[in-house]
Design an enzyme around this catalytic site. Sequence first.
Site, mmCIF file in Angstrom:
data_model
loop_
_atom_site.group_PDB
_atom_site.id
_atom_site.type_symbol
_atom_site.label_atom_id
_atom_site.label_comp_id
_atom_site.label_asym_id
_atom_site.label_seq_id
_atom_site.Cartn_x
_atom_site.Cartn_y
_atom_site.Cartn_z
ATOM 1 C CB SER A 1 2.779 3.881 -3.031
ATOM 2 O OG SER A 1 4.117 4.135 -3.380
ATOM 3 C CG HIS B 1 4.494 4.838 -8.071
ATOM 4 N ND1 HIS B 1 4.531 3.470 -7.957
ATOM 5 C CD2 HIS B 1 4.362 5.313 -6.808
ATOM 6 C CE1 HIS B 1 4.409 3.127 -6.693
ATOM 7 N NE2 HIS B 1 4.313 4.236 -5.969
#
Length: 304
Positions: free
Chosen positions: A91, A198
Amino acid sequence: MSKIAFVFPGQGAQYVGMGKELYENNELARKEFDKLFSSLDFDLKTVMFEGPEEALKETKNTQPAIVSMSLILTKLLEEKGIKADFVAGHSVGEYAAFGAAGYLSIDEAVKLTSARGKFMNDVAVKVNGGMAAIIGLDSDKIVETLKTVEGIVEAVNFNEPKQTVIAGQKDAIERACVALKEAGARRAMPLAVSGPFHSSLMQEAGEKLKEEAEKYNFQMTDVKLVANTTAEVLQNVDEIKEEIYKQSFGPVRWVETIQKLKAEGVTQIYEIGPGKVLAGLIKKIDKEIQVKNIEKLEDFENIM
C-alpha cells in the site's frame, strides 16, 4: 546469483515514538529527518515522536510518517553496503519503494506521500466506507462470494493465502462479513480505518494523485520495483505514474508480489520500517525466503 529485496510496510504499522531512537542516536538519521521535516508544511516531527496517537492515526499524518522512517532506515542500511536488486511496498509502502529505488528523491517521495495521505483523507471523509479482514478463506472464494453481496464491496488486499482484506460501503461490508462467514471464513473482522482504501470508492483520490504526480521528477534506475496492482516489474516512468493513479483505488497483490520476487531470484528480504507485519505475511506465503527486520539501530549490528 541470489538477489536481495527491500520491502516496506503500509498503514497500520505506525506507533507513537517511531523513529525517535534513530533521531536521537544517529547523526545521519537526524540530518535526514531534519531535512524531511523542514520540507513539509506541517509538524510531522511532533506527531511521530510525541503523538498523540489519534493525530498519528490520521491518514494525512500516518502515511508520510511511515514512509519517512522507512526511507531513512534504507539510507542507513545502504551506508552498511547493503543494496537492493528489487523493492516492493505494501500500500503506502510502495511510496517508500519509489524513494528506495531512486525513482524519486527521499524528499519528493515523502512530499508525494503527504499529498496522497491528504487526498485519501479528503475522499474517505465523504464516502462513508470501511474495511474488514477475512481470515481462513481462499481469496478466490471471497471474490466469488462478494459478487452476491448488495452494494459496493471488493477484495482489495491479498495479504497471504488465508488473509484477504475487503473494502467498500459500510453497510455492504457488514453484509459481506455475514456472507463470508457463511461461506466458511474463520473470522471476518471490521478494521479501525478511516476509509475504504484501495476500493473503487477511492478513485477520486487517484484522479488527484494523477495530476499531482506530473509535478515530480521521476527517473528509472537499475533497481526493479514490483507493483502492487499488477505484481509485475515497472518498466518506465509512464508505468510508475499509472501505478500511482491506479494503486489508490486498486488492489494490493501481496501474495503475487512475493511470488514474483521469488521467481526473479530473490532469496533474502529486508523489511524496512515500523513493525514486523510483512515478515509474518511473507513466512505464510513462502517459508524459504529469509526475512530480516530493520526498525531500530540494534537491527544494524548483526546484518552482515
